[in-house]
Design a protein around this motif. Sequence first.
Motif, PDB file in Angstrom:
ATOM      1  N   TYR A  26       7.406   5.654  -2.228  1.00  0.00           N
ATOM      2  CA  TYR A  26       6.902   4.772  -1.173  1.00  0.00           C
ATOM      3  C   TYR A  26       7.975   4.546  -0.101  1.00  0.00           C
ATOM      4  O   TYR A  26       7.694   4.628   1.098  1.00  0.00           O
ATOM      5  CB  TYR A  26       6.452   3.434  -1.768  1.00  0.00           C
ATOM      6  CG  TYR A  26       5.798   2.549  -0.751  1.00  0.00           C
ATOM      7  CD1 TYR A  26       4.458   2.700  -0.439  1.00  0.00           C
ATOM      8  CD2 TYR A  26       6.523   1.568  -0.091  1.00  0.00           C
ATOM      9  CE1 TYR A  26       3.843   1.894   0.514  1.00  0.00           C
ATOM     10  CE2 TYR A  26       5.928   0.761   0.863  1.00  0.00           C
ATOM     11  CZ  TYR A  26       4.594   0.925   1.159  1.00  0.00           C
ATOM     12  OH  TYR A  26       4.003   0.125   2.101  1.00  0.00           O
ATOM     13  N   GLY A  27       9.187   4.268  -0.530  1.00  0.00           N
ATOM     14  CA  GLY A  27      10.266   3.986   0.417  1.00  0.00           C
ATOM     15  C   GLY A  27      10.588   5.161   1.326  1.00  0.00           C
ATOM     16  O   GLY A  27      10.744   5.000   2.543  1.00  0.00           O
ATOM     17  N   PHE A  28      10.679   6.338   0.758  1.00  0.00           N
ATOM     18  CA  PHE A  28      11.032   7.507   1.567  1.00  0.00           C
ATOM     19  C   PHE A  28       9.846   8.010   2.394  1.00  0.00           C
ATOM     20  O   PHE A  28      10.020   8.456   3.523  1.00  0.00           O
ATOM     21  CB  PHE A  28      11.600   8.623   0.694  1.00  0.00           C
ATOM     22  CG  PHE A  28      12.985   8.328   0.175  1.00  0.00           C
ATOM     23  CD1 PHE A  28      14.035   8.084   1.044  1.00  0.00           C
ATOM     24  CD2 PHE A  28      13.241   8.289  -1.184  1.00  0.00           C
ATOM     25  CE1 PHE A  28      15.320   7.811   0.584  1.00  0.00           C
ATOM     26  CE2 PHE A  28      14.517   8.022  -1.666  1.00  0.00           C
ATOM     27  CZ  PHE A  28      15.552   7.779  -0.780  1.00  0.00           C
ATOM     28  N   ASN A  29       8.631   7.938   1.855  1.00  0.00           N
ATOM     29  CA  ASN A  29       7.453   8.413   2.586  1.00  0.00           C
ATOM     30  C   ASN A  29       6.974   7.442   3.655  1.00  0.00           C
ATOM     31  O   ASN A  29       6.841   7.812   4.807  1.00  0.00           O
ATOM     32  CB  ASN A  29       6.284   8.673   1.619  1.00  0.00           C
ATOM     33  CG  ASN A  29       6.229  10.095   1.132  1.00  0.00           C
ATOM     34  OD1 ASN A  29       6.336  11.021   1.922  1.00  0.00           O
ATOM     35  ND2 ASN A  29       6.067  10.260  -0.160  1.00  0.00           N
ATOM     36  N   TYR A  30       6.680   6.215   3.241  1.00  0.00           N
ATOM     37  CA  TYR A  30       6.024   5.270   4.143  1.00  0.00           C
ATOM     38  C   TYR A  30       6.993   4.426   4.959  1.00  0.00           C
ATOM     39  O   TYR A  30       6.722   4.124   6.114  1.00  0.00           O
ATOM     40  CB  TYR A  30       5.069   4.365   3.362  1.00  0.00           C
ATOM     41  CG  TYR A  30       3.867   5.119   2.893  1.00  0.00           C
ATOM     42  CD1 TYR A  30       2.872   5.503   3.782  1.00  0.00           C
ATOM     43  CD2 TYR A  30       3.739   5.489   1.571  1.00  0.00           C
ATOM     44  CE1 TYR A  30       1.780   6.227   3.356  1.00  0.00           C
ATOM     45  CE2 TYR A  30       2.645   6.215   1.124  1.00  0.00           C
ATOM     46  CZ  TYR A  30       1.676   6.580   2.037  1.00  0.00           C
ATOM     47  OH  TYR A  30       0.596   7.297   1.617  1.00  0.00           O
ATOM     48  N   LEU A  31       8.083   4.025   4.355  1.00  0.00           N
ATOM     49  CA  LEU A  31       9.051   3.209   5.086  1.00  0.00           C
ATOM     50  C   LEU A  31      10.061   4.070   5.829  1.00  0.00           C
ATOM     51  O   LEU A  31      10.858   3.559   6.596  1.00  0.00           O
ATOM     52  CB  LEU A  31       9.772   2.254   4.120  1.00  0.00           C
ATOM     53  CG  LEU A  31       8.870   1.287   3.347  1.00  0.00           C
ATOM     54  CD1 LEU A  31       9.693   0.435   2.402  1.00  0.00           C
ATOM     55  CD2 LEU A  31       8.044   0.426   4.304  1.00  0.00           C
ATOM     56  N   ARG A  32      10.030   5.376   5.562  1.00  0.00           N
ATOM     57  CA  ARG A  32      10.905   6.352   6.212  1.00  0.00           C
ATOM     58  C   ARG A  32      12.388   6.000   6.056  1.00  0.00           C
ATOM     59  O   ARG A  32      13.186   6.133   6.983  1.00  0.00           O
ATOM     60  CB  ARG A  32      10.533   6.535   7.675  1.00  0.00           C
ATOM     61  CG  ARG A  32       9.124   7.048   7.846  1.00  0.00           C
ATOM     62  CD  ARG A  32       8.784   7.249   9.299  1.00  0.00           C
ATOM     63  NE  ARG A  32       7.378   7.577   9.433  1.00  0.00           N
ATOM     64  CZ  ARG A  32       6.910   8.803   9.581  1.00  0.00           C
ATOM     65  NH1 ARG A  32       7.732   9.812   9.600  1.00  0.00           N
ATOM     66  NH2 ARG A  32       5.618   9.010   9.718  1.00  0.00           N
ATOM     67  N   LEU A  33      12.717   5.524   4.862  1.00  0.00           N
ATOM     68  CA  LEU A  33      14.115   5.198   4.573  1.00  0.00           C
ATOM     69  C   LEU A  33      14.931   6.477   4.465  1.00  0.00           C
ATOM     70  O   LEU A  33      14.411   7.531   4.087  1.00  0.00           O
ATOM     71  CB  LEU A  33      14.210   4.415   3.252  1.00  0.00           C
ATOM     72  CG  LEU A  33      13.471   3.083   3.204  1.00  0.00           C
ATOM     73  CD1 LEU A  33      13.587   2.476   1.809  1.00  0.00           C
ATOM     74  CD2 LEU A  33      13.999   2.131   4.251  1.00  0.00           C
ATOM     75  N   ASN A  34      16.186   6.385   4.773  1.00  0.00           N
ATOM     76  CA  ASN A  34      17.096   7.508   4.595  1.00  0.00           C
ATOM     77  C   ASN A  34      17.910   7.360   3.313  1.00  0.00           C
ATOM     78  O   ASN A  34      18.428   8.329   2.794  1.00  0.00           O
ATOM     79  CB  ASN A  34      18.056   7.633   5.781  1.00  0.00           C
ATOM     80  CG  ASN A  34      18.907   8.877   5.682  1.00  0.00           C
ATOM     81  OD1 ASN A  34      18.392   9.980   5.567  1.00  0.00           O
ATOM     82  ND2 ASN A  34      20.228   8.704   5.686  1.00  0.00           N
ATOM     83  N   ARG A  35      17.974   6.124   2.786  1.00  0.00           N
ATOM     84  CA  ARG A  35      18.815   5.844   1.632  1.00  0.00           C
ATOM     85  C   ARG A  35      18.233   4.676   0.863  1.00  0.00           C
ATOM     86  O   ARG A  35      17.755   3.709   1.455  1.00  0.00           O
ATOM     87  CB  ARG A  35      20.217   5.485   2.122  1.00  0.00           C
ATOM     88  CG  ARG A  35      21.209   5.148   1.068  1.00  0.00           C
ATOM     89  CD  ARG A  35      22.600   4.911   1.719  1.00  0.00           C
ATOM     90  NE  ARG A  35      23.595   4.744   0.709  1.00  0.00           N
ATOM     91  CZ  ARG A  35      23.844   3.594   0.086  1.00  0.00           C
ATOM     92  NH1 ARG A  35      23.174   2.519   0.392  1.00  0.00           N
ATOM     93  NH2 ARG A  35      24.776   3.544  -0.839  1.00  0.00           N
TER      94      ARG A  35
END
Length: 104
Positions: A26-35
């Motif tokens: 969820y974090g990497f896909n939807y929130l577009r987090l890098n880390r």
Amino acid sequence: ELYMMVGPNYFGKGIGKATLRWLCNYGFNYLRLNRIYLTTLSHNSRAQSLYKSNGFQLEGRLRKHIFHHGQYVDRLVHGMLKDEWINQEWAIVNKPVPLEVEIE
């Protein structure tokens, strides 16, 4: 920063692993987090093993960082970069992340 806690009655049932993977997807896909990073108490080998087995890297130690049960203990910092997440066999990349968490 990611923080999760699983009660002792639920240890060994795959809940922590499924939740960790879902939160990363969820974090990497939807929130577009890098880390994504998290901390563990230095004596919590169960959590450290979970994070390492799912691709998190040990990034450092915060010495005597928290007062826990009458003494100061170290905290370990673990992190995962988006580039590392993409290479995980469980990563859901460029597809919808299901709202349900499947427990194995």
